[in-house]
Design an enzyme around this catalytic site. Structure first.
Site, PDB file in Angstrom:
ATOM      1  N   MET A  57      10.059  24.979   2.586  1.00 41.90           N
ATOM      2  CA  MET A  57       9.306  24.089   1.702  1.00 41.90           C
ATOM      3  C   MET A  57      10.216  23.347   0.719  1.00 41.90           C
ATOM      4  O   MET A  57      10.026  22.159   0.447  1.00 41.90           O
ATOM      5  CB  MET A  57       8.245  24.873   0.928  1.00 41.90           C
ATOM      6  N   LYS A  79       0.841  -1.203   0.000  1.00 40.65           N
ATOM      7  CA  LYS A  79       0.000   0.000   0.000  1.00 40.65           C
ATOM      8  C   LYS A  79       0.871   1.246   0.000  1.00 40.65           C
ATOM      9  O   LYS A  79       2.074   1.172   0.299  1.00 40.65           O
ATOM     10  CB  LYS A  79      -0.902  -0.017   1.242  1.00 40.65           C
ATOM     11  N   TYR A  86      14.134  31.318   7.608  1.00 41.45           N
ATOM     12  CA  TYR A  86      12.913  31.983   8.093  1.00 41.45           C
ATOM     13  C   TYR A  86      12.908  32.073   9.613  1.00 41.45           C
ATOM     14  O   TYR A  86      13.222  31.106  10.308  1.00 41.45           O
ATOM     15  CB  TYR A  86      11.681  31.182   7.664  1.00 41.45           C
TER      16      TYR A  86
HETATM   17  C1  LIG Z   1      -0.627  -1.606   6.859  1.00 37.31           C
HETATM   18  C2  LIG Z   1      -1.322  -2.834   7.271  1.00 37.31           C
HETATM   19  C3  LIG Z   1      -0.606  -4.032   7.431  1.00 37.31           C
HETATM   20  C4  LIG Z   1       0.900  -4.084   7.391  1.00 37.31           C
HETATM   21  O1  LIG Z   1       1.352  -3.663   8.646  1.00 37.31           O
HETATM   22  P1  LIG Z   1       2.921  -3.565   8.962  1.00 37.31           P
HETATM   23  O2  LIG Z   1       2.991  -3.287  10.408  1.00 37.31           O
HETATM   24  O3  LIG Z   1       3.393  -2.437   8.125  1.00 37.31           O
HETATM   25  O4  LIG Z   1       3.508  -4.858   8.571  1.00 37.31           O
HETATM   26  C5  LIG Z   1      -1.312  -5.179   7.697  1.00 37.31           C
HETATM   27  N1  LIG Z   1      -2.646  -5.157   7.822  1.00 37.31           N
HETATM   28  C6  LIG Z   1      -3.376  -4.028   7.704  1.00 37.31           C
HETATM   29  C7  LIG Z   1      -4.853  -4.078   7.850  1.00 37.31           C
HETATM   30  C8  LIG Z   1      -2.736  -2.819   7.437  1.00 37.31           C
HETATM   31  O5  LIG Z   1      -3.448  -1.699   7.328  1.00 37.31           O
END
Ligand SMILES: *Cc1c(COP(=O)(O)O)cnc(C)c1O
Length: 393
Positions: free
Chosen positions: A325, A50, A274
């Site tokens: 930035m 993801k 800044y």
């Molecule tokens: C992100 C996620 C994982 C992976 O978790 P890690 O701690 O990064 O291994 C697994 N299950 C769900 C539902 C997640 O959202």
């Protein structure tokens, strides 16, 4: 195509790093995948890619992890899953977090598995059944009060899913849960999460469901608690060298570099950046890096109490003044390095450079937020799975 060839296609490695560049070490991802798989030898391994593979490039990471022992992929949205399919990846993919009006038909049409946390989602997925029989994983909330069905709704969700199964609309292939405090193995919520998950599987079976994939563990539980492994573990962070439990040495897979754009000599008393939050206590050289918070350098790591550092010419150099930035200033002391010298912002730490974990500590956050936060204008470069990072530098 062989896995090695697939990885090679991802590789585009100019020798000179003349702009801010994020180098992803696929050899590290492969090694981490093998380490994680070795900790759960009786379970299948889902590589969680993801958020663009935690900022490392979803498709390249997916191919690398699949070649190193993962057999399935996990993502949040249907869009992320469709992008992997479009990239030619045909491994099983589970998408677990979608609004009810997501394009489930498009997902089912290309064989993407869907997590179902509610009756509304079940109905929406069943309605997509003209695209084929949907494979679903029922998601039980095992303690975060976040995603997943509340226990009070679980029996009803299982019964509705069984009815949909009998109508040929879908097949319940899995049951999933997630742990809130797996990074602290002794936390009592882990035991209650395990118990609630076992109960959820029992209820599903009693309803007539036969979920072949039962999965609860993410990285931390995979590394620390075999009781959570069931038939499948879902690992994300660990692939990228992050062990939230702090028990296993994994290898970071990102190196962020940037050229020094310009160097100036300043007198003692010169205020910088800044708000003038830092003033040179003595004459020194200041180097300018073309990277700022829009590129993922946390501003909170800089300022009056900022501890952020980068590596230039083998030495740690403090970031001085506020990260803005697009730019950051580093104190080079007596070294009048020439413009074009490469600064390493973070990496695996082999040469004394800071790590993403260091930046996370300086910013009061976790490594996940650093590695997923590198901005889109930073060039991406992929070191092939067989090379080491040193050899491409
Ligand atoms: C992100 C996620 C994982 C992976 O978790 P890690 O701690 O990064 O291994 C697994 N299950 C769900 C539902 C997640 O959202």
């Amino acid at each position: 195509m062989t896995a090695a060839a697939a990885v090679a296609v991802e590789t585009a490695a100019p020798a000179v790093i003349s702009r801010p560049t994020l180098t992803v070490d696929l050899a590290a991802v492969a090694a981490n995948t093998r380490t994680l798989a070795a900790h759960a030898p009786a379970s299948a391994l889902m590589a969680v890619v993801k958020a663009d593979g935690f900022g490392h490039g979803a498709a390249a990471v997916a191919r690398t992890a699949l070649a190193a022992g993962a057999t399935r992929l996990g993502v949040t949205s249907v869009d992320e899953a469709l992008a992997l399919r479009a990239a030619g990846i045909d491994a099983p993919i589970l998408s677990w977090l979608n609004p009810v009006d997501a394009d489930f038909a498009a997902a089912v049409a290309v064989g993407i598995d869907l997590a179902v946390p509610s009756r509304e989602h079940l109905d929406a997925v069943a309605a997509a059944a003209n695209a084929g029989t949907a494979r679903v994983h029922l998601h039980l909330d095992t303690g975060l009060a976040r995603d997943g069905a509340p226990p009070a709704e679980w029996s009803q969700l299982c019964r509705a899913a069984r009815l949909a199964e009998q109508r040929g609309l879908l097949r319940v292939d899995g049951v999933m849960g997630h742990l809130a405090c797996a990074d602290v193995p002794a936390d009592p919520s882990n035991a209650s999460g395990r118990t609630r998950f076992a109960w959820g599987v029992e209820v599903a079976r009693a309803t007539g469901l036969r979920p072949v994939h039962r999965h609860l563990a993410a990285t931390a539980a995979t590394l620390t608690d075999p009781r959570t492994h069931h038939t499948l573990v879902r690992v994300g962070a660990g692939l990228f060298g992050i062990d939230p439990s702090g028990t296993v040495r994994l290898r970071p897979a990102q190196t962020l570099t940037a050229p020094v754009v310009s160097v100036r000599r300043v007198r003692a008393g010169t205020p910088v950046g800044y708000g003038h939050t830092w003033t040179a206590p003595a004459a020194t050289h200041l180097g300018l890096l073309p990277l700022g918070y829009a590129d993922g350098l946390p501003r909170s790591a800089s300022g009056p109490d900022g501890r952020a550092e980068v590596l230039v010419r083998g030495r740690r150099r403090r970031v001085v003044g506020l990260i803005s930035m697009d730019q950051a200033v580093v104190d080079l002391g007596d070294d009048a390095v020439p413009p074009g010298e490469v600064a390493t912002v973070f990496g695996p730490g082999d040469d004394g450079e800071p790590t993403a974990a260091d930046w996370a500590a300086w910013a009061g956050t976790i490594e996940h937020e650093i590695v997923t936060g590198i901005g889109r204008r930073v060039a991406r470069r992929t070191a092939p799975a067989r090379a080491t990072l040193r050899s491409v530098r």
